[in-house]
Design a protein around this motif. Structure first.
Motif, PDB file in Angstrom:
ATOM      1  N   GLU A 127      -5.054  33.131   4.244  1.00  8.22           N
ATOM      2  CA  GLU A 127      -4.701  34.095   3.208  1.00  8.22           C
ATOM      3  C   GLU A 127      -5.479  33.828   1.930  1.00  8.22           C
ATOM      4  O   GLU A 127      -5.417  32.725   1.371  1.00  8.22           O
ATOM      5  CB  GLU A 127      -3.204  34.035   2.908  1.00  8.22           C
ATOM      6  N   SER A 130      -4.467  31.445  -1.295  1.00  7.00           N
ATOM      7  CA  SER A 130      -3.273  30.669  -0.957  1.00  7.00           C
ATOM      8  C   SER A 130      -3.485  29.176  -1.113  1.00  7.00           C
ATOM      9  O   SER A 130      -2.839  28.521  -1.941  1.00  7.00           O
ATOM     10  CB  SER A 130      -2.829  30.996   0.472  1.00  7.00           C
ATOM     11  N   GLN A 217      -1.129  28.015  -4.032  1.00  8.58           N
ATOM     12  CA  GLN A 217      -0.239  29.050  -4.537  1.00  8.58           C
ATOM     13  C   GLN A 217      -0.229  29.118  -6.056  1.00  8.58           C
ATOM     14  O   GLN A 217       0.806  29.030  -6.713  1.00  8.58           O
ATOM     15  CB  GLN A 217       1.184  28.800  -4.007  1.00  8.58           C
TER      16      GLN A 217
END
Length: 356
Positions: A127, A130, A217
């Motif tokens: 992702e 991420s 994150q």
């Protein structure tokens, strides 16, 4: 790459006339050998790639691959074309890693050096934005087997970083502390890998720099030992240098000497901290940043930043290069390596990018 541990007695390179230290084995300007290297043990043979393997990221091939660039013939195990006899480039001279579409790096020998002592190891989740792990190590040219040591160090570090997600106690501050602790553990593993690459009797023990950046994150933690660097270039906002060099040049800049003067002096790349047997301290200094918008994370060796050191002009270069290559990290990293080579390619060049 020079180290402050080397002799400060200056002489000149017989090939190009550039300044070299008495203990140097290779000229920083042209890469020429300055004196015969001591015979290495089989485990430290500089013509043999290390066999450390990791599963988290791709690694450069250890055998000659592909057809001959001159005639298209088969390249033998000895590195020479079986048809025309041309010596093929070593796989380590130029290699690429792209663990995810949004993270990529290119490591290149450059033009003037006879071998590639830079190394990198990357990891990423699929992702975009991420989780990314970027490690770059630059071997000290005056030490034996620095090419082996730097690659072993980078791979060992990314193994530790890839082992798990740091959660802390659930707060942002504790999570940042946990990531920083894991980054320090990665530096410990990298240091151990360098020591394992060093002969106990070596007159110039293997050594290298270390820089790592961890993005998880929205939280970015970077740390370094030596003068390989990490930068954050947001699309909107001021570009940031995330690391401070451990070098004589950085000390001169801190004392008030201009950056141009400090980074162009005869010992501009002499480092004051490194990974290796005789390292004074290998604990990385870490910086934490909350990433709130899109941008580029750059981790690189001095082969790139030596031609564009300050954060603002380097950010402009990265953004312009990315725009010319549709924002694709691998193509952008490759183009930045080409740009550094076009400036002279005086050193090995490593460019690792994450597009957030």
């Amino acid at each position: 790459m020079d180290a402050a541990m080397t002799s400060t007695t200056d002489t000149t390179c017989p090939s190009c006339g550039g300044p070299v230290a008495e203990a140097d084995l290779f000229c920083e300007a042209c890469g020429a050998a300055l004196k015969p290297a001591a015979p290495a043990t089989p485990a430290l043979d500089t013509d043999t790639e290390p066999t450390v393997e990791i599963t988290a990221v791709s690694t450069p091939e250890t055998e000659y691959v592909g057809p001959c660039a001159s005639c298209g013939g088969t390249v033998g195990a000895d590195g020479y074309c079986e048809t025309c006899g041309t010596k093929a480039a070593k796989p380590r001279d130029h290699f690429v890693e792209q663990p995810a579409p949004w993270v990529a790096g290119v490591c290149d020998r450059g033009i003037r050096h006879s071998r590639n002592e830079d190394a990198m190891a990357l990891g990423a989740d699929a992702e975009p934005g991420s989780r990314a792990l970027l490690v770059v190590c630059d071997g000290v040219s005056s030490s034996l087997d620095s090419d082996v040591a730097s690659l072993a160090a980078a791979r060992a570090a990314v193994e530790v970083l890839a082992a798990g997600h740091a959660q802390g106690l659930g707060t942002e501050s504790s999570r940042a502390g946990a990531i920083a602790a894991r980054l320090r553990a990665a530096a410990d593993a990298a240091s151990d890998a360098v020591l394992d690459s060093t002969s106990p009797d070596s007159p110039n023990p293997a050594s290298c720099t270390f820089v790592a950046a961890v993005l998880e994150q929205g939280l970015l933690v970077a740390g370094n030992v030596g003068d390989s660097r990490a930068y954050w270039f947001p699309d909107a906002g001021d570009p940031l240098a995330l690391t401070t060099d451990d070098s004589w040049a950085a000390e001169l800049i801190a004392s008030g000497v201009s950056r141009d003067e400090a980074e162009s002096g005869p010992h501009a790349h002499a480092i004051t901290r490194w990974l290796g047997k005789d390292a004074p301290d290998h604990t990385p200094r870490t910086t934490t940043l909350e990433v709130s918008g899109p941008g580029w994370l750059l981790v690189c060796s001095d082969g790139l930043w030596n031609y564009c050191s300050e954060a603002a002009p380097l950010a402009d270069l990265v953004r312009q290069t990315a725009a010319e290559h549709a924002g694709e990290p691998k193509a952008t990293a490759s183009a930045l390596v080409d740009w550094a080579n076009a400036q002279g390619g005086q050193d090995n060049i490593t460019v690792a990018l994450a597009r957030v």
